[in-house]
Design an enzyme around this catalytic site. Structure first.
Site, PDB file in Angstrom:
ATOM      1  N   GLY A 148       0.477  -1.008  -0.208  1.00  0.00           N
ATOM      2  CA  GLY A 148      -0.311  -0.373   0.425  1.00  0.00           C
ATOM      3  C   GLY A 148       1.207   1.364  -0.115  1.00  0.00           C
ATOM      4  N   GLY A 149       0.780   1.568   0.685  1.00  0.00           N
ATOM      5  CA  GLY A 149       1.249   3.380   1.337  1.00  0.00           C
ATOM      6  C   GLY A 149       0.130   4.447   0.371  1.00  0.00           C
ATOM      7  N   ASP A 151       2.430  -6.457   6.170  1.00  0.00           N
ATOM      8  CA  ASP A 151       2.163  -4.761   6.303  1.00  0.00           C
ATOM      9  C   ASP A 151       1.858  -4.192   5.745  1.00  0.00           C
ATOM     10  OD1 ASP A 151       2.704  -2.505   8.595  1.00  0.00           O
ATOM     11  OD2 ASP A 151       3.656  -1.917   7.242  1.00  0.00           O
ATOM     12  N   ASP A 194      -0.413  -0.819   4.559  1.00  0.00           N
ATOM     13  CA  ASP A 194      -0.510   0.312   4.870  1.00  0.00           C
ATOM     14  C   ASP A 194      -1.153   0.999   4.148  1.00  0.00           C
ATOM     15  OD1 ASP A 194       2.333  -0.136   5.688  1.00  0.00           O
ATOM     16  OD2 ASP A 194       3.038   1.300   5.045  1.00  0.00           O
ATOM     17  N   GLU A 204      -3.673   3.288   2.919  1.00  0.00           N
ATOM     18  CA  GLU A 204      -3.868   5.417   3.538  1.00  0.00           C
ATOM     19  C   GLU A 204      -5.342   5.903   2.947  1.00  0.00           C
ATOM     20  OE1 GLU A 204      -0.728   7.315   3.071  1.00  0.00           O
ATOM     21  OE2 GLU A 204       0.752   4.981   4.547  1.00  0.00           O
ATOM     22  N   THR A 217       3.701   8.495  13.636  1.00  0.00           N
ATOM     23  CA  THR A 217       3.734  10.062  14.221  1.00  0.00           C
ATOM     24  C   THR A 217       4.657  10.758  13.964  1.00  0.00           C
ATOM     25  OG1 THR A 217       4.936   8.027  15.811  1.00  0.00           O
ATOM     26  CG2 THR A 217       3.101   9.390  16.918  1.00  0.00           C
ATOM     27  N   TYR A 218       4.579  10.998  12.122  1.00  0.00           N
ATOM     28  CA  TYR A 218       5.234  12.363  11.676  1.00  0.00           C
ATOM     29  C   TYR A 218       4.393  12.752  10.443  1.00  0.00           C
ATOM     30  CZ  TYR A 218       5.691   7.658   9.327  1.00  0.00           C
ATOM     31  OH  TYR A 218       5.833   6.515   8.684  1.00  0.00           O
TER      32      TYR A 218
END
Length: 877
Positions: free
Chosen positions: A432-433, A470, A472, A474, A548-549
């Protein structure tokens, strides 16, 4: 075709023919066939050839041949332009065909064999083949300045300037994305259009090699209802670029931040201008849209950080829209040249003596290896526990596929090499991403789609040597990246998708005698936690990574911190706020892996107040920690400040009014200490190649290399079940069930005691049946030896006996005469010689109580006595 070109080509082919025939005489001849055909070997998986493939005439069985001649031409050249190799007079009839620029540029070709048989018969064989040697496409320039020379209510006439490329064959006209026609002229009329409808038109150039242009020159047109009543298209200039030159001396590329701009006007007004970017050879759907566009008078601009684009050519597209919905598109191709071509260097870091005792997870972007980053040389796996490779994608069939079929296999092999040196490292394929979250919604939507996706993800993981998956995404529910959209059903489907993945990973793990990991990366907000039911979803995950960025960034109006650790008394959202949101949502602390950035953001602020912090800006872009150090900004006009309220540094150049938010070794160490102090599950990094000599990774490692001491004892909860009589009293018996939780080292044991006696190990529910009051104390102890302060619960057991009934009657507020009569009924029941007689007497006593008036007994006592007599009746049965 130029005569010099033909002569050189024939000479080269003649030489090639001599060499090949000599070498083949000692090898196996081509196999005979029932029919003749042209064989080409080797051929790639995509059907193309590269280098110098061998072209062979395979002849039908029993044929007697005088000679065979090999010819080739570009697909769209006339037959007169076939160029011939030297004829061959004996088998095997094979030639080397040296493809590649400048003689055989990438594209489509027609191969021809002329076979002259001994009997005088001639046979002609042809075969089309694609030559592909370069990673970037060999495409002609599109014709520029596509415009309308005429427009009525039912037709338009398109015109354009010729393509500047050589060897153009014709032009291909597209209407609404579908090929409509071809022409060798520079204009074309499209008929049969509908008034009031929008139509998009695009013209591509096609060369003799059958390659089509990939840069854009499309327009979107509104058809008028009446001839002459037309709204002119908006006007847009060619794309201008301003920025640092590429690092290659004498090159024409760009490096770092580049400002892209166009001039756009319209007869009424320009509604908006949008900018897009993609790698030159990538498909159209890979265009990434810049989130915001700045406007100053008629100039529209964006900031492009080329460090996020692979080395090589990229294509920028700009589209101007007018208020009527019409548009005009322009594109330009730019060379990305961020990395020096001057050889490799040895790493400047030394491996750690031992892996960290806590999770340190690093994302590695596949595209980083197009630059100077070399996985085997530069990846410090000694200081990592896990590596997430970014990213794989989900195709429209819901299968997991590579995002870069060229580079990804090389990187997968490099990771395998690294794991041979550092066998403790677990590698995980991240799916993903931001740019690759399209099709997550569809993958999660149904039981069938989840099955397809999960099976594919596991297959991809195993095939390419990863240790886990994993996700991701979004973002669920709200949408976010390209191809996503708001979808409330994601909230229920998200945990179901994880559950199915966990199931499939465990099935594969049983076959392979291992445990495969499942993780996610989530947005650092309570909203994301709610939209994914994170308290429920986390049970399927080995750990949860929180991004957390990007708490602030270039999409906002003020320059602010990328990843402030604390909120500075409410001035900003923070890493700490995100962590607390996940803990509140139900993510165990030891499962929560906190994200830290190895990059920052650069802002051209318009005010020097507060050293640029939280000031407006008119230009921005991302910047890696590596670039900050390599460019030695502190020696080139920048001053470092440290914000005590947020616990992060920043740089400011007062002369140039540039503010940079970033993390350095100090702030990374502080964030690592936060992880240790809050006993979290570890740290996650975006992104490893952005570090400088692994400086930031080392800072993280130094704080997290030793085990986080578990100082928090477990928590134990008690559930009391039974037939309640009054508060803290149960009829006949009570069952006490204990459940203990520990966020880090785990529960070693749970124990209890009764009436302050000896502590006993708890394994099964505690049964309390002793009449009267019993005090239950309970506590748990974790594997680090932390002992919980014990909790207590007082339980009173009321046995269903006449003795207890007499006590209840005696304590009740009843008229003396009525009490005497009731006790007489009860004594008769107790002394009854048979069960039937006892039941009869108890029924009479029960009725006697029911018949009492409020003058003789309180309502509460009346109900309680009735209830207990009924209990004795029930228990007697």
């Amino acid at each position: 075709m130029k005569k010099g070109y033909v002569f050189s080509m024939i000479l080269m082919l003649l030489l090639g023919s001599v060499f090949v025939n000599h070498s083949l005489l000692s090898s196996t001849s081509a196999q005979a066939s029932d029919t003749s055909y042209i064989d080409v070997s080797p051929i790639g998986e995509d059907g193309s050839v590269a280098g110098s493939p061998i072209v062979t005439a395979v002849l039908k069985q029993g044929s007697s041949v005088e000679k065979v001649t090999f010819y080739a031409k570009a697909k769209n050249e006339p037959d007169a332009n076939y160029y011939g190799y030297a004829p061959d007079y004996q088998a095997p009839y094979s030639w080397n065909w040296p493809t590649g620029a400048p003689w055989v540029p990438d594209g489509e070709y027609t191969l021809m064999m002329e076979i002259i048989y001994s009997a005088g018969e001639t046979e002609i064989l042809t075969r089309d083949i694609v030559a592909k040697n370069e990673s970037e496409p060999n495409a002609p320039e599109s014709p520029k300045d596509l415009f309308l020379t005429d427009r009525t209510s039912h037709n338009v006439t398109l015109s354009w300037t010729p393509s500047s490329s050589e060897k153009i064959f014709d032009y291909v006209i597209y209407q609404n994305g579908i090929q409509l026609a071809e022409t060798t002229t520079t204009s074309f009329t499209v008929d049969g259009l509908v008034p009031g409808e929008y139509y998009s038109f695009r013209v591509k150039a096609r060369d003799i090699y059958n390659n089509q242009s990939i840069d854009d020159n499309s327009i979107n047109v509104l058809m008028p209802y009446e001839t002459g009543d037309t709204d002119p298209l908006p006007s847009i200039s060619q794309i201008q670029a301003e920025g640092n030159s590429g690092v290659t001396p004498g090159g024409n590329g760009y490096s770092g931040d580049v400002s892209l701009s166009v001039l756009a006007t319209d007869n009424n007004q320009v509604e908006k201008v949008e900018f897009y970017v993609k790698v030159l050879g990538a498909p159209e759907e890979d265009y990434w849209k810049f989130p915001t566009t700045r406007k100053h008078n008629d100039t529209y601009s964006v900031n492009w950080s080329t460090t996020y684009t692979p080395e090589g050519h990229a294509i920028i597209k700009a589209i101007a829209f007018d208020s009527a919905g019409q548009s005009k598109t322009v594109t330009s191709v730019f060379l990305i040249d961020n990395v020096s071509d001057g050889g490799t260097t040895d790493p400047t870091w030394e491996p750690a003596e031992s892996p960290p005792a806590n999770r340190i997870v690093g994302y590695l972007a596949g595209w980083s290896t197009y630059g100077a980053y070399d996985i085997v040389r530069d990846l410090d796996a000694s200081r990592l526990t896990h590596l997430n490779y970014a990213f794989a994608l989900i195709d429209t069939n819901l299968n997991v596929v590579m995002s870069d079929p060229v580079q990804d296999p090389k990187n997968f092999q490099a990771l395998s090499t690294v794991k041979e040196t550092y066998p403790h490292l677990k590698t995980i394929i991240a799916i993903g991403g931001w740019g690759g979250s399209a099709n997550f919604i569809e993958a999660a939507a149904t039981e069938e789609s989840r099955e397809i996706f999960a099976n594919s993800a596991v297959q991809f993981m195993v095939e390419h040597g990863f240790d886990g998956v994993d996700l991701d995404w979004e973002y669920p529910v709200t949408g976010g990246g390209p191809g996503t959209y708001p979808n409330p059903a994601d909230r229920d489907n998200y945990p179901l998708l994880l559950e199915k993945l966990r199931e499939k990973l465990d099935e594969q793990g049983e076959k392979d005698h291992t445990h495969y990991l499942l993780t996610i990366a989530g947005g650092a907000t309570a909203g994301f936690a709610n939209n994914t039911q994170l308290g429920l979803s986390q049970q399927y995950l080995d750990y949860v990574q929180i991004m957390t960025y990007d708490i602030h960034g270039t999409w906002e109006s003020l320059a602010d911190f990328n990843a402030p650790l604390f909120d500075d008394n409410g001035k900003t959202y923070s890493v700490d706020k995100g962590i607390q949101a996940y803990l509140t949502a139900g993510v165990p602390a030891d499962k929560l892996v906190m994200g830290v950035p190895f990059y920052g953001y650069r802002y051209n602020v318009t005010s020097n107040d507060n050293n640029g912090l939280r000031q407006p800006f008119n230009g921005s872009g991302s910047i890696t920690y590596n670039r900050i150090v390599k460019d030695d900004l502190l020696s080139n006009g920048y001053q470092r400040f440290f914000d005590e309220g947020s616990m992060v540094p920043y740089l400011y150049n007062e002369t140039e009014s540039i503010f940079i938010s970033y993390d350095d070794e100090q702030s990374i160490a502080l964030k690592a200490q936060y992880i240790r102090d809050h006993e979290l599950g570890g740290a996650m990094i975006w992104e490893l190649s952005q570090d400088h000599g692994n400086d930031l990774l080392s800072s993280l490692y130094e704080v997290l290399k030793e085990p986080i001491m578990d100082t928090t004892p477990p928590t134990t909860s008690a559930q009391i079940t039974g037939e309640e009589w009054t508060d803290h009293s149960m009829i006949q018996k009570a069952t006490v069930t204990l459940e203990a939780e520990d966020n880090r080292s785990g529960v070693e044991k749970t124990e209890y005691r009764l009436n302050e006696g000896e502590w006993l190990p708890y394994s099964n529910p505690i049964i309390i049946e002793t009449d009267g009051s019993t005090r239950v104390d309970y506590r748990s102890i974790d594997r680090q030896g932390n002992i919980e302060d014990y909790s207590s619960y007082d339980i009173t057991i009321i046995s269903v006996t006449f003795e207890n009934l007499y006590m209840i009657v005696d304590e009740a507020d009843i008229h003396h005469g009525q009490k005497t009569a009731l006790l007489a009924h009860l004594h008769q029941a107790e002394r009854a010689k048979t069960a039937e007689k006892r039941h009869e007497k108890l029924e009479k006593a029960l009725q006697f109580v029911k018949d009492m008036s409020n003058e003789h007994i309180s309502e509460t006592d009346q109900q309680q006595i009735q209830q207990f007599i009924q209990l004795i009746i029930d228990y007697q049965q």
